[in-house]
Design a protein around this motif. Structure first.
Motif, PDB file in Angstrom:
ATOM      1  N   VAL A 204     -89.298  38.659   2.021  1.00 32.68           N
ATOM      2  CA  VAL A 204     -90.512  38.329   1.085  1.00 32.68           C
ATOM      3  C   VAL A 204     -90.639  36.805   1.137  1.00 32.68           C
ATOM      4  O   VAL A 204     -91.703  36.069   1.271  1.00 32.68           O
ATOM      5  CB  VAL A 204     -90.412  38.901  -0.244  1.00 32.68           C
ATOM      6  CG1 VAL A 204     -91.830  38.258  -0.792  1.00 32.68           C
ATOM      7  CG2 VAL A 204     -90.528  40.571  -0.179  1.00 32.68           C
ATOM      8  N   THR A 205     -89.357  36.125   0.799  1.00 29.44           N
ATOM      9  CA  THR A 205     -89.466  34.576   0.741  1.00 29.44           C
ATOM     10  C   THR A 205     -89.772  33.882   2.036  1.00 29.44           C
ATOM     11  O   THR A 205     -90.494  33.055   2.041  1.00 29.44           O
ATOM     12  CB  THR A 205     -88.067  34.190   0.495  1.00 29.44           C
ATOM     13  OG1 THR A 205     -87.443  34.643  -0.821  1.00 29.44           O
ATOM     14  CG2 THR A 205     -88.059  32.666   0.233  1.00 29.44           C
ATOM     15  N   ALA A 206     -89.580  34.506   3.371  1.00 30.18           N
ATOM     16  CA  ALA A 206     -89.768  34.027   4.581  1.00 30.18           C
ATOM     17  C   ALA A 206     -91.162  34.122   4.677  1.00 30.18           C
ATOM     18  O   ALA A 206     -91.950  33.000   5.165  1.00 30.18           O
ATOM     19  CB  ALA A 206     -88.881  34.691   5.628  1.00 30.18           C
ATOM     20  N   LYS A 207     -91.869  35.251   4.358  1.00 33.53           N
ATOM     21  CA  LYS A 207     -93.482  35.591   4.649  1.00 33.53           C
ATOM     22  C   LYS A 207     -93.994  34.424   3.528  1.00 33.53           C
ATOM     23  O   LYS A 207     -95.236  33.776   4.200  1.00 33.53           O
ATOM     24  CB  LYS A 207     -93.720  36.769   3.921  1.00 33.53           C
ATOM     25  CG  LYS A 207     -93.460  37.818   5.137  1.00 33.53           C
ATOM     26  CD  LYS A 207     -94.110  39.295   4.801  1.00 33.53           C
ATOM     27  CE  LYS A 207     -94.220  40.138   5.906  1.00 33.53           C
ATOM     28  NZ  LYS A 207     -95.231  39.739   6.877  1.00 33.53           N
ATOM     29  N   VAL A 208     -93.634  34.142   2.532  1.00 26.27           N
ATOM     30  CA  VAL A 208     -94.377  33.080   1.615  1.00 26.27           C
ATOM     31  C   VAL A 208     -94.080  31.671   2.229  1.00 26.27           C
ATOM     32  O   VAL A 208     -95.055  30.853   2.114  1.00 26.27           O
ATOM     33  CB  VAL A 208     -93.683  33.417  -0.066  1.00 26.27           C
ATOM     34  CG1 VAL A 208     -94.173  31.772  -0.748  1.00 26.27           C
ATOM     35  CG2 VAL A 208     -93.821  34.710  -0.645  1.00 26.27           C
ATOM     36  N   MET A 209     -92.859  31.487   2.616  1.00 25.60           N
ATOM     37  CA  MET A 209     -92.625  29.900   3.153  1.00 25.60           C
ATOM     38  C   MET A 209     -93.465  29.790   4.303  1.00 25.60           C
ATOM     39  O   MET A 209     -93.718  28.612   4.509  1.00 25.60           O
ATOM     40  CB  MET A 209     -91.227  29.651   3.472  1.00 25.60           C
ATOM     41  CG  MET A 209     -90.713  29.784   1.934  1.00 25.60           C
ATOM     42  SD  MET A 209     -88.846  29.275   2.014  1.00 25.60           S
ATOM     43  CE  MET A 209     -88.180  28.896   0.391  1.00 25.60           C
ATOM     44  N   ARG A 210     -93.780  30.653   5.127  1.00 24.94           N
ATOM     45  CA  ARG A 210     -94.454  30.623   6.457  1.00 24.94           C
ATOM     46  C   ARG A 210     -96.039  30.234   6.295  1.00 24.94           C
ATOM     47  O   ARG A 210     -96.874  29.934   7.177  1.00 24.94           O
ATOM     48  CB  ARG A 210     -94.187  31.724   7.276  1.00 24.94           C
ATOM     49  CG  ARG A 210     -92.949  31.915   8.097  1.00 24.94           C
ATOM     50  CD  ARG A 210     -92.635  33.331   8.747  1.00 24.94           C
ATOM     51  NE  ARG A 210     -91.479  33.162   9.741  1.00 24.94           N
ATOM     52  CZ  ARG A 210     -91.092  34.006  10.238  1.00 24.94           C
ATOM     53  NH1 ARG A 210     -91.394  35.275  10.114  1.00 24.94           N
ATOM     54  NH2 ARG A 210     -89.943  33.996  10.797  1.00 24.94           N
TER      55      ARG A 210
END
Length: 264
Positions: free
Chosen positions: A186-192
């Motif tokens: 989820v963190t990766a999706k937000v940062m992308r």
């Protein structure tokens, strides 16, 4: 002890592992590893939580195995374990204060970690899968996790030998891996998204519940230490763990729903 008879205990250990994966220091570590991996290892971003959990689990299993082998030669007094049980309370209060200050900062919220102070300088800024594994391994060497793993090793050997000891650690690691892997994804999706306001909103949405959980857990642990009759039964403790996991899953789901709506 048969597998069927041990399933309730293993289910409880799995839930405790999932709850352990939601500890603020874990989330802070995964958050930092994912953010640092974005420019250097973009393909590994969604897997940084899993790499961290893998390293953490390796060390936990090693500690359990070492404690199991040493159980016949060395026996720590109950007084030593009782004194060390106050350490998680102090750490929880420190993490709550650090994250509260970060969330109120005008420079933007960032999850704060106490355990990151044990990392060598070169590893604090490292990224990628190898760094994730190494950070996870070192995080498990902090006293509260190490003592918990050692205690499980002693207890499991007393109940049936090295097999139950390692099974306990493996099930705990799998539970922890579920939450850490999902957090990293989820963190990766937000940062992308590349949007600073979206990332700040995500960290605040995650940060304040973490502060609340730290304070509540510290109060409960202190109260149960001072008044043992206040300690929850295994069933209630498992229920609290499930509630924490569901609450955090709801927050992650809310974030993913918001990202999806923003793309429509």
């Amino acid at each position: 002890m048969s597998v069927e008879a041990g399933l309730p205990a293993l289910a409880l250990i799995f839930i405790l592992g999932m709850r352990h994966g939601l500890e603020p220091d874990h989330l802070a570590a995964v958050d930092g590893l994912t953010m640092r991996s974005m420019p250097t290892h973009p393909r590994w971003m969604p897997w940084m939580g899993g790499m961290f959990a893998l390293g953490h689990g390796i060390t936990v299993l090693a500690i359990i195995a070492a404690a199991a082998m040493a159980s016949s030669e060395l026996a720590l007094s109950p007084e030593v374990f009782a004194a060390l049980e106050w350490l998680p309370i102090a750490l929880l209060l420190m993490i709550a204060v650090m994250n509260g200050r970060s969330l109120l900062s005008t420079q933007g919220p960032a999850l704060a970690s106490v355990r990151s102070r044990i990392l060598p300088p070169w590893l604090r800024g490292a990224s990628g899968p190898v760094a994730g594994v190494l950070v996870g391994m070192l995080f498990a060497l902090v006293v509260d996790t190490a003592v918990q793993a050692a205690a499980w090793g002693y207890a499991a050997v007393a109940l049936g030998g090295m097999g139950p000891a390692l099974m306990t650690g493996l099930v705990f690691t799998l539970g922890m891996g579920v939450t850490d892997l999902f957090d990293g994804w989820v963190t990766a999706k937000v940062m992308r998204t590349g949007k600073e306001d979206v990332m700040r909103a995500f960290r605040r949405r995650l940060g304040w519940p973490i502060v609340a959980m730290c304070l509540l857990m510290a109060v409960y642990l202190a109260a149960s230490k001072l008044q043992p009759e206040l300690a929850l039964s295994e069933a209630w403790y498992a229920a609290v763990g499930v509630a924490m996991v569901l609450a955090m899953a709801g927050l992650y789901g809310w974030t993913l729903y918001g990202l999806r709506q923003a793309k429509l």
